[in-house]
Design an enzyme around this catalytic site. Structure first.
Site, PDB file in Angstrom:
ATOM      1  N   MET A  19      -9.601  -2.754  72.935  1.00 18.25           N
ATOM      2  CA  MET A  19      -9.241  -2.232  71.551  1.00 18.25           C
ATOM      3  C   MET A  19      -9.505  -1.400  71.795  1.00 18.25           C
ATOM      4  O   MET A  19     -11.565  -1.204  70.983  1.00 18.25           O
ATOM      5  CB  MET A  19      -9.048  -4.019  70.430  1.00 18.25           C
ATOM      6  CG  MET A  19      -8.244  -4.646  70.977  1.00 18.25           C
ATOM      7  SD  MET A  19      -8.420  -5.805  68.952  1.00 18.25           S
ATOM      8  CE  MET A  19      -9.887  -6.741  69.704  1.00 18.25           C
ATOM      9  N   ALA A  20      -9.225  -0.302  71.251  1.00 19.18           N
ATOM     10  CA  ALA A  20      -9.962   1.073  70.919  1.00 19.18           C
ATOM     11  C   ALA A  20     -10.616   0.698  69.174  1.00 19.18           C
ATOM     12  O   ALA A  20      -9.862   0.858  68.655  1.00 19.18           O
ATOM     13  CB  ALA A  20      -9.130   2.260  71.038  1.00 19.18           C
ATOM     14  N   GLN A  76     -11.358   0.499  81.067  1.00 19.89           N
ATOM     15  CA  GLN A  76      -9.157   0.558  81.147  1.00 19.89           C
ATOM     16  C   GLN A  76      -9.426   2.297  81.020  1.00 19.89           C
ATOM     17  O   GLN A  76      -9.652   2.984  80.719  1.00 19.89           O
ATOM     18  CB  GLN A  76      -8.768  -0.465  79.849  1.00 19.89           C
ATOM     19  CG  GLN A  76      -7.466  -0.116  80.553  1.00 19.89           C
ATOM     20  CD  GLN A  76      -6.385  -0.229  78.491  1.00 19.89           C
ATOM     21  OE1 GLN A  76      -7.100   0.574  77.908  1.00 19.89           O
ATOM     22  NE2 GLN A  76      -5.715  -1.533  79.220  1.00 19.89           N
ATOM     23  N   CYS A 106      -0.669   1.049  75.093  1.00 19.55           N
ATOM     24  CA  CYS A 106      -0.497   1.895  74.121  1.00 19.55           C
ATOM     25  C   CYS A 106       0.394   2.279  74.010  1.00 19.55           C
ATOM     26  O   CYS A 106       1.058   3.199  73.591  1.00 19.55           O
ATOM     27  CB  CYS A 106      -1.664   2.485  74.609  1.00 19.55           C
ATOM     28  SG  CYS A 106      -2.897   3.074  72.527  1.00 19.55           S
ATOM     29  N   ASN A 210       0.120 -11.688  76.694  1.00 14.92           N
ATOM     30  CA  ASN A 210      -0.832 -11.674  74.968  1.00 14.92           C
ATOM     31  C   ASN A 210       0.278 -11.150  74.021  1.00 14.92           C
ATOM     32  O   ASN A 210       0.984 -10.577  74.372  1.00 14.92           O
ATOM     33  CB  ASN A 210      -1.649  -9.370  75.866  1.00 14.92           C
ATOM     34  CG  ASN A 210      -2.114  -8.697  74.978  1.00 14.92           C
ATOM     35  OD1 ASN A 210      -1.619  -8.489  74.531  1.00 14.92           O
ATOM     36  ND2 ASN A 210      -2.558  -9.642  73.976  1.00 14.92           N
ATOM     37  N   GLY A 234      -7.304 -10.446  71.095  1.00 11.62           N
ATOM     38  CA  GLY A 234      -7.184  -9.462  71.329  1.00 11.62           C
ATOM     39  C   GLY A 234      -7.394  -9.409  69.558  1.00 11.62           C
ATOM     40  O   GLY A 234      -8.976 -10.349  69.186  1.00 11.62           O
TER      41      GLY A 234
HETATM   42  C1  FMN Z   1      -7.040  -2.156  67.213  1.00 14.41           C
HETATM   43  C2  FMN Z   1      -6.293  -1.981  68.143  1.00 14.41           C
HETATM   44  C3  FMN Z   1      -7.072  -1.206  69.395  1.00 14.41           C
HETATM   45  C4  FMN Z   1      -6.541  -1.152  70.946  1.00 14.41           C
HETATM   46  N1  FMN Z   1      -6.558  -0.913  71.908  1.00 14.41           N
HETATM   47  C5  FMN Z   1      -6.260  -0.997  72.977  1.00 14.41           C
HETATM   48  C6  FMN Z   1      -6.509   0.006  74.105  1.00 14.41           C
HETATM   49  O1  FMN Z   1      -7.538   0.864  74.157  1.00 14.41           O
HETATM   50  N2  FMN Z   1      -5.822   0.069  75.313  1.00 14.41           N
HETATM   51  C7  FMN Z   1      -4.894  -1.565  75.056  1.00 14.41           C
HETATM   52  O2  FMN Z   1      -4.298  -1.621  76.557  1.00 14.41           O
HETATM   53  N3  FMN Z   1      -4.725  -1.980  74.708  1.00 14.41           N
HETATM   54  C8  FMN Z   1      -5.073  -1.454  72.977  1.00 14.41           C
HETATM   55  N4  FMN Z   1      -4.722  -2.525  71.946  1.00 14.41           N
HETATM   56  C9  FMN Z   1      -3.221  -3.703  72.174  1.00 14.41           C
HETATM   57  C10 FMN Z   1      -4.224  -4.909  72.254  1.00 14.41           C
HETATM   58  O3  FMN Z   1      -5.003  -4.974  73.635  1.00 14.41           O
HETATM   59  C11 FMN Z   1      -3.326  -5.691  72.796  1.00 14.41           C
HETATM   60  O4  FMN Z   1      -1.967  -5.820  73.785  1.00 14.41           O
HETATM   61  C12 FMN Z   1      -2.248  -5.917  70.865  1.00 14.41           C
HETATM   62  O5  FMN Z   1      -3.466  -5.521  69.854  1.00 14.41           O
HETATM   63  C13 FMN Z   1      -1.609  -7.323  70.902  1.00 14.41           C
HETATM   64  O6  FMN Z   1      -2.906  -8.181  71.147  1.00 14.41           O
HETATM   65  P1  FMN Z   1      -3.079  -9.504  69.807  1.00 14.41           P
HETATM   66  O7  FMN Z   1      -2.542  -9.622  68.898  1.00 14.41           O
HETATM   67  O8  FMN Z   1      -3.689 -10.563  71.145  1.00 14.41           O
HETATM   68  O9  FMN Z   1      -4.229  -8.553  68.994  1.00 14.41           O
HETATM   69  C14 FMN Z   1      -5.104  -1.621  70.180  1.00 14.41           C
HETATM   70  C15 FMN Z   1      -5.092  -3.688  69.769  1.00 14.41           C
HETATM   71  C16 FMN Z   1      -4.908  -2.546  68.493  1.00 14.41           C
HETATM   72  C17 FMN Z   1      -5.257  -3.712  67.241  1.00 14.41           C
END
Ligand code: FMN
Length: 339
Positions: A19-20, A76, A106, A210, A234
């Site tokens: 998560m960026a 990543q 993303c 996920n 996440g």
């Molecule tokens: C603030 C934020 C930043 C994220 N940054 C990335 C990232 O850098 N690379 C990526 O593949 N997914 C990124 N995601 C997606 C998450 O890895 C994940 O796929 C998504 O949040 C769904 O999972 P969750 O419901 O458990 O949060 C980001 C999600 C959020 C909310």
């Protein structure tokens, strides 16, 4: 399937999502106190990696610097062209990344507008040129494993994660994470775990489900509906760095984490806060810390005035005092004071 994860050095398949702006080194260190099967760094852009900006390289650090029990961190990479992706993969391998993950999930417009992230799912031929380049570079740099994270597809008319999975497997990718939404869904609605099942059927790769896995019940349902080998968490870990360990305990019988309360929680939050300030420097650290403090406060039911004070604090000593009040304990001296 556990064997194929073990070949990557991975055990219990409960993984922390990239998560960026969130899964930086201080947050990953905090999660590592409780345990995780794998942690993924924030994405790093291949073009920025190649120009070697120090702040970008810091995002790719995998040295937790504590007794992490052997938790693997994958780094990543995001990008849209094969050549810089390969060059960045070489740099990451030199920096010691044990696994390199390619971002094809993303949805952010700044990323898809640049034709990377989930936009790559609109053109699998082009996506495969990136995969080939990264796998080639990572293999040449000593056999670093490459994994992939994607969505179900671009939109409902383009659900091609299964095709991507089988083509990625043939190209040498070693594991696939699928977020059970399309790009056009962004984060709306519920993740569709059952829609991940055809992806699992299309590949011999370990597939990790996920999306909306926030506790053990959801993790169990996600695995049952998708047939996936594991889950990636996440947002469920925000303000709850022990969440993965809790899920692992229920699903895999690992020791239950000691979920901190009162003084122990205050100490954990204060340590995480101090780590952010030392990692980013004071001013940026205080800004980055706000969102984490907000999540901890929400989870602990901190009353609004105190929450606001906590998020707008301007110094570390003030923050430590407020953290002690908010979370019900008195944290010990900061690392700097203790040193
Ligand atoms: C603030 C934020 C930043 C994220 N940054 C990335 C990232 O850098 N690379 C990526 O593949 N997914 C990124 N995601 C997606 C998450 O890895 C994940 O796929 C998504 O949040 C769904 O999972 P969750 O419901 O458990 O949060 C980001 C999600 C959020 C909310």
């Amino acid at each position: 399937m556990p064997e194929r994860l073990a070949e990557l050095g991975l055990g219990v398949p409960i993984f922390l999502a990239p998560m960026a702006g969130i899964t930086d080194l201080p947050f990953r260190r905090t999660v590592a106190r409780f345990g995780a099967g794998l942690m993924v760094s924030e994405m790093v852009a291949s073009a920025e990696m190649v120009t070697a900006r120090p702040s970008v390289r810091a995002r790719a650090r995998t040295d937790l610097g504590l007794a992490d029990g052997g938790i693997v961190t994958s780094v990543q990479l995001a990008g849209r062209e094969a050549q810089p992706m390969a060059e960045a993969a070489r740099i990451l391998a030199d920096m010691g990344a044990p696994i390199i993950d390619i971002n094809m999930g993303c949805p952010a417009k700044q990323v898809t507008g640049g034709a990377s992230g989930s936009a790559l799912m609109r053109n699998l031929d082009h996506a495969l040129t990136l995969i080939d380049a990264v796998v080639g570079a990572a293999t040449a740099a000593g056999g670093v494993a490459v994994t992939l994270k994607c969505r179900l597809g671009w939109d409902d008319a383009c659900l091609n994660a299964a095709e991507l999975a089988s083509r990625a497997e043939a190209a040498g990718v070693r594991m696939l994470v699928v977020h059970g939404r399309t790009r056009q869904q962004f984060y709306k609605g519920q993740a569709d775990w059952a829609a991940i099942a055809p992806v699992c059927a299309a590949t011999g790769l370990p597939v990790i489900a996920n999306g909306d896995v926030t506790d053990a019940g959801a993790a169990s349902a996600a695995r049952a509906r998708s047939g996936a080998a594991g889950v990636m968490v996440g947002r469920g870990a925000q303000g709850a760095p022990w969440r993965l360990a809790e899920i692992a305990h229920v699903l895999h019988g690992t020791p239950a984490p000691a979920v901190p309360k009162g003084a122990a929680l205050a100490e954990l939050v204060a340590d995480h806060h101090a780590d952010m300030l030392s990692f980013y420097g004071r001013d940026l650290g205080l800004r980055v810390a706000r969102k984490h403090l907000g999540w901890y406060a929400d989870a602990a039911g901190v009353e609004p005035a105190l929450r606001k004070a906590l998020l707008t604090t301007a110094t570390e000593p003030e923050a430590r005092a407020l953290i002690a009040t908010a979370f019900g304990g008195a944290p010990g001296p900061s690392r700097a004071e203790a040193a």
